[in-house]
Scaffold this motif. Structure first.
Motif: not given
Lengths: 149, 142
Positions: A109-114
């Motif tokens: 998982i490289t990124d989590i954003r809104s």
């Protein structure tokens, strides 16, 4: 519910080897309506310089999501699968996938954003042969609709 | 690999004629089986509406596969595609009738790179909606 940012950077154990078969490639090509003989006929594939029938460019979606998919089921992540749609997808090829390949996928998982009311999560999958030869890298971004609301 | 389009014969700005691809419910059922993506929004109208969608929608990957087919048919060899990425900017709604939906894919050669590679910018529309954005493929030509 917002996704748990602690999951960014998390890698998941390599998948069990996925055996790419001529039958599966033919089934996938039929499903996308593509009659290209390079997906069906070994001689046509060889004439084009390939060792065996080649998989369509988007074929790695069949196996690349499996190892990452389990990660997304982790209740600690807080993902509501019913609200998920596909946001972005990319395939970077070192070489084409062909029948006879035995491939191992390692997902991170490289990124989590809104983004507005939505939550976006990106999984990178590194695909190699069982011998460790790099074949392709896939990037999959999913959107959880309303997740950030 | 053996692409049939020659790098030297391709110019930046060159358009690749658009092609229409039809998608019916049957295609989505076949794609679900072949890909292993059984998300109900792609085949169950009742479920799709329950989660706020207008109707059953195509798998984003089905649309991407049509754009891929457009590129590989042009290049002459699927093995010529070295990089392929898209953003899914709008849904392809697939009604339960004989017409289904149509995805129109077009392309233009945007850039010539080293090693006989070119960047193909892709467009994909269904009705008035742009269903892919930021869609591009890097292809190694002959």
């Amino acid at each position: 519910m917002a996704l748990n940012r602690d999951f960014v950077g998390r890698s998941f154990p390599p998948s069990a080897p996925y055996e790419v078969s001529r039958v599966k490639i033919r089934e996938f090509a039929a499903a996308i309506g593509d009659a290209n003989p390079i997906y069906r006929d070994r001689e046509a594939a060889r004439a084009a310089g390939h060792p065996d029938v080649v998989a369509p460019p988007t074929f790695p979606i069949v196996f690349s999501l499996q190892s990452g998919g389990e990660a997304l089921m982790d209740p600690g992540l807080g993902l509501n699968l019913a609200m998920v749609v596909h946001g972005e997808q990319r395939f970077e090829y070192v070489r084409p996938v062909h029948a006879g390949d035995e491939l191992v996928t390692t997902a991170t998982i490289t990124d989590i954003r809104s983004a507005g009311r939505n939550e976006l999560l990106t999984v990178r999958s590194d695909v190699t042969t069982v011998a460790g030869e790099p074949v392709c890298t896939t990037y999959n971004t999913i959107v959880e609709r309303g997740g950030a609301a | 690999m053996a692409a049939t389009v020659k790098y030297d014969e391709v110019e930046v700005g060159q358009e690749i004629p658009a092609v229409d691809y039809v998608v019916r419910r049957l295609n989505l059922v076949m794609y679900a089986g072949a890909s292993g993506d059984f998300n109900q929004i792609h085949w169950n109208e009742r479920f799709a509406r329950m989660v706020g969608l207008p109707d059953v929608i195509a798998h984003g990957m089905y649309t991407m596969a049509q754009a891929g087919r457009f590129v590989t048919d042009w290049a002459g060899d699927p093995g010529a595609v070295v990089d392929f990425g898209v953003r899914f900017s709008s849904m392809v709604v697939v009604p339960d009738d004989d017409q289904g939906a149509t995805i129109r894919v077009g392309g233009v050669v945007e850039e010539k790179l080293e090693d006989n590679r070119v960047v193909v910018g892709l467009t994909a529309t269904s009705g008035d909606a742009r269903v892919l954005s930021k869609a591009r493929a890097v292809v190694r030509l002959a």
